[in-house]
Design an enzyme around this catalytic site. Structure first.
Site, PDB file in Angstrom:
ATOM      1  N   GLU A   1       8.885  -3.815  11.338  1.00 45.16           N
ATOM      2  CA  GLU A   1       9.229  -2.495  10.809  1.00 45.16           C
ATOM      3  C   GLU A   1       9.584  -1.521  11.922  1.00 45.16           C
ATOM      4  O   GLU A   1       8.834  -1.374  12.900  1.00 45.16           O
ATOM      5  CB  GLU A   1       8.085  -1.912   9.972  1.00 45.16           C
ATOM      6  CG  GLU A   1       8.426  -0.553   9.373  1.00 45.16           C
ATOM      7  CD  GLU A   1       7.468  -0.081   8.309  1.00 45.16           C
ATOM      8  OE1 GLU A   1       7.679   1.026   7.772  1.00 45.16           O
ATOM      9  OE2 GLU A   1       6.512  -0.816   7.998  1.00 45.16           O
TER      10      GLU A   1
ATOM     11  N   ASP B   1       0.820  -1.203   0.000  1.00 45.34           N
ATOM     12  CA  ASP B   1       0.000   0.000   0.000  1.00 45.34           C
ATOM     13  C   ASP B   1       0.856   1.256   0.000  1.00 45.34           C
ATOM     14  O   ASP B   1       0.348   2.365  -0.121  1.00 45.34           O
ATOM     15  CB  ASP B   1      -0.994   0.005   1.164  1.00 45.34           C
ATOM     16  CG  ASP B   1      -0.327  -0.110   2.527  1.00 45.34           C
ATOM     17  OD1 ASP B   1       0.917  -0.105   2.590  1.00 45.34           O
ATOM     18  OD2 ASP B   1      -1.058  -0.222   3.530  1.00 45.34           O
TER      19      ASP B   1
END
Length: 273
Positions: free
Chosen positions: A179, A42
């Site tokens: 992340e 995305d």
């Protein structure tokens, strides 16, 4: 590269190389370069579509770009993001995962979140949809995490990420993205999980790494500490476009080599009245 092969790479200690891809040319280049997996992320919202973040990206966008990527590759594993609110409930997630596999042609989907989305992961995997999880900094909810910054620095936050990772692994995820977490935390999670960890800003001790392909090529407007420009393709492209604009304005392009000839006498016999 199948999902099973991807997962099995953890046991042999062969690092997994992953990048994002949103179109056929870059997907083809990545596969030819030996990349193991391509993520139709995305992040396309920021890198390609001109949005400030990932939130405006919709399932139709991911399906569109996934189809372009899967048409271009033959061996790399292709994974697609479930974008914001596309897995708000199990029913919605099942419908959208089916679209990504059927219309997009991908082999797996990725979703963000830990314990709070583990039930969705379990529902998807129980119905045959391979799921990659994503914890730590989750871009779709970054605004609730205080922005794009390192997660899991303090003990309570680090423990929450550990619990999230474990919940996703227990729910059946075949791999998990870590992340923007401290390297030591990522190393500990990697050691304690049976599934591969894929790091982005999570240090060198994960089972693999993923980067946004446009960051590697110098297209990012801002520099991120966790990435590296391996070739300034953006600079080369801008220079080439400047040369093109100059040659057009100077009359140097198109040159004779770029022109075509018709049959003799055709132009002389044309009527414009």
């Amino acid at each position: 590269m199948t999902v099973s092969e991807f997962r099995a790479r953890k046991s042999v200690g062969d690092p997994l190389v992953c990048v994002t891809a949103y179109d056929a040319p870059f997907a083809r280049l990545a596969e030819r370069a030996g990349v193991d997996a391509l993520l139709v992320g995305d992040s396309v919202g920021r890198t390609v579509l001109g949005h400030d973040n990932e939130l405006p990206v919709r399932i139709d966008d991911i399906v569109h770009h996934s189809a372009a990527v899967t048409r271009a590759v033959t061996s790399a594993l292709v994974i697609a993001d479930l974008p914001h609110m596309s897995y708000a409930t199990v029913d919605i997630a099942l419908r959208n995962a089916a679209r990504l596999l059927q219309a997009g042609g991908v082999s797996a989907v990725k979703l963000e979140g830990g314990e709070e989305t583990a039930t969705v992961t379990a529902a998807l995997t129980s119905r045959g949809f391979p799921v990659m999880a994503h914890v730590g900094l989750t871009p779709q909810t970054a605004y609730a995490l205080g922005g794009y910054r390192v997660q899991g620095v303090r003990l309570s936050a680090a423990q929450a990420i550990v619990d999230d990772a474990r919940a996703q692994a227990d729910a059946g995820a075949f791999a998990i993205v870590l992340e923007l977490v401290p390297a030591g935390l990522a190393r500990a999670i990697t050691r304690h999980l049976d599934i591969p960890t894929i790091g982005i800003g999570a240090g060198p001790h994960c089972d693999g790494q993923i980067q946004v392909i446009y960051d590697l090529f110098g297209f990012a407007e801002t520099t991120h500490r966790h990435t590296r420009v391996f070739a300034n393709i953006a600079g080369l492209a801008q220079s080439a476009l400047a040369d093109y604009a100059r040659d057009v304005r100077d009359g140097a392009f198109p040159a004779p080599d770029q022109n075509f000839k018709g049959n003799r006498g055709v132009v002389d016999r044309l009527k414009f009245d």
